[in-house]
Structures are given as structure tokens and as C-alpha cells.
Design an enzyme around this catalytic site. Structure first.
Site, short mmCIF file in Angstrom:
data_model
loop_
_atom_site.label_atom_id
_atom_site.label_comp_id
_atom_site.label_asym_id
_atom_site.label_seq_id
_atom_site.Cartn_x
_atom_site.Cartn_y
_atom_site.Cartn_z
N GLU A 163 0.81 -1.22 0.00
CA GLU A 163 0.00 0.00 0.00
C GLU A 163 0.84 1.27 0.00
OE1 GLU A 163 -2.57 -3.24 1.87
OE2 GLU A 163 -0.50 -2.54 2.11
N PHE A 200 -11.51 -6.92 14.15
CA PHE A 200 -10.41 -7.39 13.31
C PHE A 200 -10.08 -6.36 12.23
CE2 PHE A 200 -9.05 -9.82 9.47
CZ PHE A 200 -7.81 -10.24 9.95
N GLN A 201 -8.83 -5.99 12.15
CA GLN A 201 -8.30 -5.01 11.19
C GLN A 201 -8.99 -3.64 11.33
OE1 GLN A 201 -8.21 -6.81 7.22
NE2 GLN A 201 -6.16 -7.58 7.65
N LYS A 248 -17.42 -0.63 5.67
CA LYS A 248 -17.79 -1.65 4.69
C LYS A 248 -19.29 -1.67 4.41
CE LYS A 248 -17.02 -6.54 3.60
NZ LYS A 248 -16.39 -7.81 4.06
N MET A 269 24.50 8.46 2.41
CA MET A 269 24.47 9.76 3.08
C MET A 269 24.78 9.61 4.57
SD MET A 269 24.25 12.98 2.60
CE MET A 269 23.32 13.44 1.14
#
Length: 599
Positions: A41, A103-104, A153, A468
């Protein structure tokens, strides 16, 4: 999906999951939308950024709830600091489960509130069109930025009539794009009286598509121009008025222009610490005109004599008109000022050392890439030494052809952002200049590019280290290289050629100068898949010039132990003549070692 189509969105980047399944079910039937399936993502967020920056449109990314949404956080923070217009659509657990640690579940609105321009949770299906219309308007107007739209959802799955809002009504959100005439008049008067003015140009000029107005105003007044890291390409680099990039790794003429100036005309820039260094000694002799579309930026870092709130395109156009109407010209002393800066350009050109270990010089590789490919290509950089070398050694003559992570400094930005740039501008050649450290963070999106048909190229600068960080350890930590070595001692670990081939790309390894041009030309011939050209370079190459973090710009080092002294009140009583004599002495010594542009 219908709302996105109404907004003119053509491409979205995302990864499905449980909380966005209703949305993805609809996406399967959305004929006008192309979905690019990323492998992470964060890649979707950076790809949306690259798409937006290269095309000038709003980028869109999609993620599921919980870890899918939190994986977008880095990209959202990156877009927020660099003012990139993207919309992130995230799924959320069903409305009855919100707040139950389902959940999630994650409070992505709360998490992203400090790093988004605005965020919304849609609680009714019928509100989806208005929410997305508002998100698009907010992301793309005023100071651009990321907007997150979180949709539970069940809200996705329910049915409602599609009603597209006739207009976006957002009480309290009214960006001021038109500068005040009185402020323009005061600025024009101050500019006409200045002896050593400089146009200090930031990324806001690129976002406002104001490059032509900038060119006209600079040529009308004869005022020299410096462009920040985010504004490279806003002004032609071979123009005689161009002095380069200021800041920590900027050019001597650009830093000198700011330090010796008596008037800063700052447009679309936020006085970032990487440009100013120690603010108490930054441009100490200069008055300041600061124009920005975000009123919160004006006067935030530096006291301003003439504040201007407005769109950069309008500001520059009205300043030009003010000069034309009043038949004003810059002060006659500006010729001496341009001559002084021209002297700095001549005495302190860009250059680099050959590698003591006999390996390729990374600066040579990037400079050659620029010469072979040219300014028509889009260049995308990761973060670190290769980013600074790209800014120094690639010639940028047009806007939106240089993409990089400026504010957040996100390692792993280049590969997904290059993918997004190629999606937004498929007709353009796109090169990602990446380091071996950055590449290992997001190289999975090479597979996305291979499968989705985005044949961009990668110039992989492999020095086997976090370059760097190693440079800072060399300069400030007595060479204690604590956990910066990435590669193996006797073998390529990882073997980027094999890895790139496994990801679906063509891969080429280059170890000598003679191989550089043929490898670049070979990469340009391949247009049916991504190409990774790995350049094995020396690990001790450093980025010069350099100003240490938090130090004064007057303490700039052109090379190790070599300082170009600027004409400042803090110069311990030295006269300008004495300072120039010092520069002459440095230059005379330098001339004996100068060969073909290399220092």
C-alpha cells in the site's frame, strides 16, 4: 466508482482487502477506470504522488482497513509535506464494529489527522458522491495536499440513489488566490529600489504552473533566480540569470546570492531548514517579500517586510504588470550584482573527485545519464546522496520533470513514484535514480510495472552502503561506520541483477566508465518491460558543496576544508575586497587541480 469517473479520474492505485471488497466488486465493472494492483500500500500512495506530480492531476489510491490503511501513512505524510494532491480511499470495519477493536480496525482518521489536509469518514451511502467531490476540491485547490476518505464496509455495500452535487459547498474553506493590490505595489517599489535582489523560488511555483510568468518577470527585471530542490525545472538551468539550487548541498552562486542579497523575493517556498541553515545568519542583510498561497507559511520562519497571500501564478503576473505599468526597472546596481554572481559561477563550478578505489564515480554516472537522455525525460529520485547528485548534475529545463521526496525525505520513494509518473505520462521517458538502500525498500513495485506495462528505467547507484549516513559518519563521527554497510565483502548481496530479473525487469550491471553510455542506450531501446541498470560505484564518494545541519550558510564548504567566503556583516570585520582576495587565492590554488570540470 461513478463519483471518481465524474471527477475525471482515469487511474487508481491500490490493493484489495476485506473492508474494501464491495468497492472492488464495483471496480471490476468500472470500464472508465484503470486499476493498478500494487504489491504494497505504501507503493500505492507514492505511485499516486508520482502520477499527480508528473501529470498535474489528482492521484488516487485505495487500501483496506487496519494495516492496509496504516501502510499509507508514510506516503500521506510525504504528500502532505510536499503539497501533493492525492485522495486516499480506505475501507473501514462495519459501522456497528467501530470502536470495538474489531479485526483489522484502526482509527485511520485520528492517525492521519496531522498529515492530511483534510480527512472524512462517510457514514451514509448517499453521502459518498459529495464526500469524494469535496475531497477532490480540497486536494487540488489552494495549497494542494492529501485528503483521506474512510468508508465503512456497510456504507459501501448499501444502496442509495446516485446524486452528484451541483457544486462543492465547504463553509470556512475559501483559499485566497488573488494577491492584494497594495501588497503588490509595495513589493514592486521595494524590488525597483533593491541593489542585490534575488528571486528565491520554491515548489509552489511548479504547483501553480507559474514557470512562464517567472521567466517573464525575471527577464523583465534582470533579477537572478535560485530554485529550491522542489522547484528544479521551474526556471531553465542554462539561463544566464539562473544561479542554481540553494541549501545544504546547493551551489556556491545560489547560496552566495541569498547570503549577500539585500532583498529576498520568496515565492512559493517555506524557508525550509535545509535551505536556511541557522536562521539567525540566513541572508542577514536582506529585507523580505514572501508570497505564498498558504497564509500560515508567510512569516512562520522569517520576519517579512511585505507579506503576500495568493497564487504564485497571479503574484508573478501582477508583479510583472506593476513593473510594466510604472515603467520600472531594477536598480542600475543590479548589473554589478549579476557580475558578482557570475564570478561565483565561474570560480565555483560543479565538479567531483575521481574515486580513489578506481570504481565508477556516481557523479559521472548521473551527469552522463543527463547528457544521453536529455531534459525531456522525467527523473525521479530516492533519498540520499544519489538524490543530491541528481539535483546537482541533471539539467532540468522544464517543470514536472523532477520528482523527489523533499520534506519527509522518504527512502523507497523512487520506484513507486516513477511507476506513477509513467502511468500519468506514458508518452514520456521516465528514469528513477535510486540507491541500493532505497531500492531494497520498495523494489517489489518493479513487478507491478512489469505486469501492468509501465516500462520505466532505473539507474541504480550501488555503493554497498547507506551513503548519506556514511558521509555524515565520515565527517562528524570520526569515521565510525555504525551499521551503514549493506553489501557483502566479496559478492553482490543482494545480487540486484538477479533480483531485478526475478521481479520481471531487464537488468544490466556496469562497472567501468566505458560501459556507462552503452548501458544507458541499451536501456532506452527496451520498452516492453522495466529496465534496471546497476552502477557499481565507490563507497567513499561524497556530496559537495555542503553546509552542516544547523550551521550558518556562511560556513558552506565547497570541498573538504575549502570555504567560499560570502560578503556578510558577520565576516569578522573583513571588507568585501579582502573577502574577494581570499576567494582569488583559493581559486588560484584550485586552478592547478582543475581538469575537465572535476574538482
Amino acid at each position: 466508482m461513478r463519483s471518481l469517473e465524474e471527477l475525471g479520474v482515469e487511474t487508481v492505485f491500490g490493493l484489495p482487502g476485506g473492508a474494501v471488497l464491495p468497492l472492488y466488486d464495483a471496480l471490476a465493472h468500472a470500464a472508465k477506470l484503470r486499476h493498478v494492483l500494487v504489491r504494497h500500500e505504501q507503493g500505492a500512495g507514492h505511485a499516486a504522488e508520482g502520477y499527480a506530480l508528473a501529470s498535474g492531476k489528482v492521484g488516487v489510491c485505495i487500501a483496506t482497513s487496519g494495516p492496509g490503511a496504516t501502510n499509507l501513512v508514510t506516503a500521506l505524510a510525504d504528500a502532505y509535506l510536499d503539497s501533493v494532491p492525492i485522495i486516499a480511499i480506505t475501507g473501514q470495519v462495519g459501522s456497528p464494529l467501530i470502536g470495538t477493536d474489531a479485526f483489522q480496525e484502526a482509527d485511520i482518521r485520528g492517525i492521519t489527522m496531522p498529515i492530511t489536509k483534510h480527512n472524512i469518514m462517510v457514514t451514509r451511502t448517499e453521502d459518498i458522491p459529495a464526500a469524494l467531490a469535496a475531497a477532490h476540491h480540497i486536494a487540488s485547490t489552494g495549497r494542494p495536499g492529501p485528503v483521506l476518505v474512510d468508508i465503512p464496509k456497510d456504507v459501501q455495500a448499501n444502496e442509495a440513489p446516485f446524486i452528484w452535487p451541483p457544486h462543492v459547498d465547504l463553509p470556512g474553506y475559501k483559499p485566497n488566490t488573488k494577491p492584494h493590490n497594495r501588497q503588490i505595489s509595495q513589493a514592486a517599489k521595494m524590488i525597483s529600489q533593491a541593489e542585490r535582489p534575488v528571486l528565491y523560488i520554491g515548489g509552489g511555483v511548479v504547483k501553480a504552473n507559474a514557470h512562464m510568468e517567472l521567466l517573464e518577470f525575471a527577464e523583465l527585471t534582470g533579477i537572478p533566480v535560485v530554485t529550491t530542490l522542489m522547484a528544479l525545472g521551474a526556471f531553465p538551468q542554462h539561463h544566464p540569470l539562473y544561479m542554481g539550487m540553494p541549501g545544504m548541498h546547493g551551489s556556491v552562486p545560489a547560496v552566495g546570492a541569498l547570503q549577500e542579497s539585500d532583498l529576498l523575493i520568496a515565492i512559493g517556498t517555506r524557508f525550509d531548514d535545509r535551505v536556511t541553515g541557522d536562521t539567525s545568519s540566513f541572508a542577514p542583510l536582506a529585507k523580505t517579500i514572501h508570497a505564498d498561497i498558504d497564509p500560515a507559511e508567510v512569516g512562520k520562519i522569517r520576519a517579512v517586510d511585505v507579506p503576500i497571500v495568493g497564487d504564485a501564478k497571479r503574484v508573478l503576473a501582477q508583479l510583472t504588470d506593476a513593473f510594466k505599468d510604472a515603467k520600472r526597472n531594477a536598480a542600475p546596481e543590479i548589473d554589478a550584482w549579476i557580475a558578482r554572481l557570475g564570478e561565483l559561477k565561474e570560480r565555483f563550478p560543479r565538479g567531483y573527485d575521481e574515486q580513489s578505489d578506481g570504481k565508477l564515480s556516481p557523479q559521472f554516472v548521473i551527469e552522463t545519464l543527463s547528457k544521453v537522455v536529455g531534459p525531456e525525460a522525467i527523473y525521479v529520485a530516492g533519498v540520499g546522496q544519489h538524490q543530491m547528485w541528481s539535483a546537482q548534475f541533471i539539467d532540468f529545463d522544464r517543470p514536472r520533470h523532477w520528482l523527489n521526496s523533499g520534506g519527509l525525505g522518504t527512502m523507497g520513494y523512487a520506484i513507486p513514484a516513477a511507476l506513477g509518473a509513467k502511468a500519468g505520462c506514458p508518452e514520456k521517458e521516465v528514469w528513477a535514480v535510486d540507491g541500493d538502500g532505497c531500492f531494497q525498500m520498495t523494489n517489489q513495485e518493479i513487478t507491478t510495472a512489469a505486469l501492468e506495462g509501465f516500462p520505466f528505467k532505473v539507474a541504480l547507484i550501488n555503493n554497498g552502503n547507506l551513503g548519506m549516513v556514511r558521509q555524515w559518519q565520515t565527517l562528524f563521527y570520526e569515521g565510525t561506520y555504525s551499521h551503514t554497510k549493506l553489501g557483502g565483502e566479496t559478492a553482490y548481496v543482494p545480487d540486484f541483477v538477479k533480483l531485478s530479473e526475478a521481479l520481471g525487469a531487464e537488468a544490466i550491471r556496469v562497472t567501468t566508465e566505458e560501459e556507462v553510455v552503452p548501458a544507458i542506450e541499451r536501456a532506452r531501446e527496451i520498452n516492453d518491460r522495466p529496465v534496471v541498470v546497476e552502477f557499481i560505484v565507490g563507497e567513499d564518494a561524497q556530496v559537495w558543496p555542503m553546509i552542516a545541519a544547523g550551521a550558518s550558510n556562511s560556513d558552506m564548504q565547497y570541498a573538504l576544508g575549502m570555504r567560499p567566503f560570502f560578503d556578510m556583516e558577520e565576516s569578522a570585520g573583513e571588507t568585501p575586497e579582502a573577502i574577494h582576495d581570499t576567494i582569488d587565492a583559493i581559486t588560484d590554488a584550485q586552478d592547478h587541480t582543475h581538469q575537465e570540470g572535476n574538482q
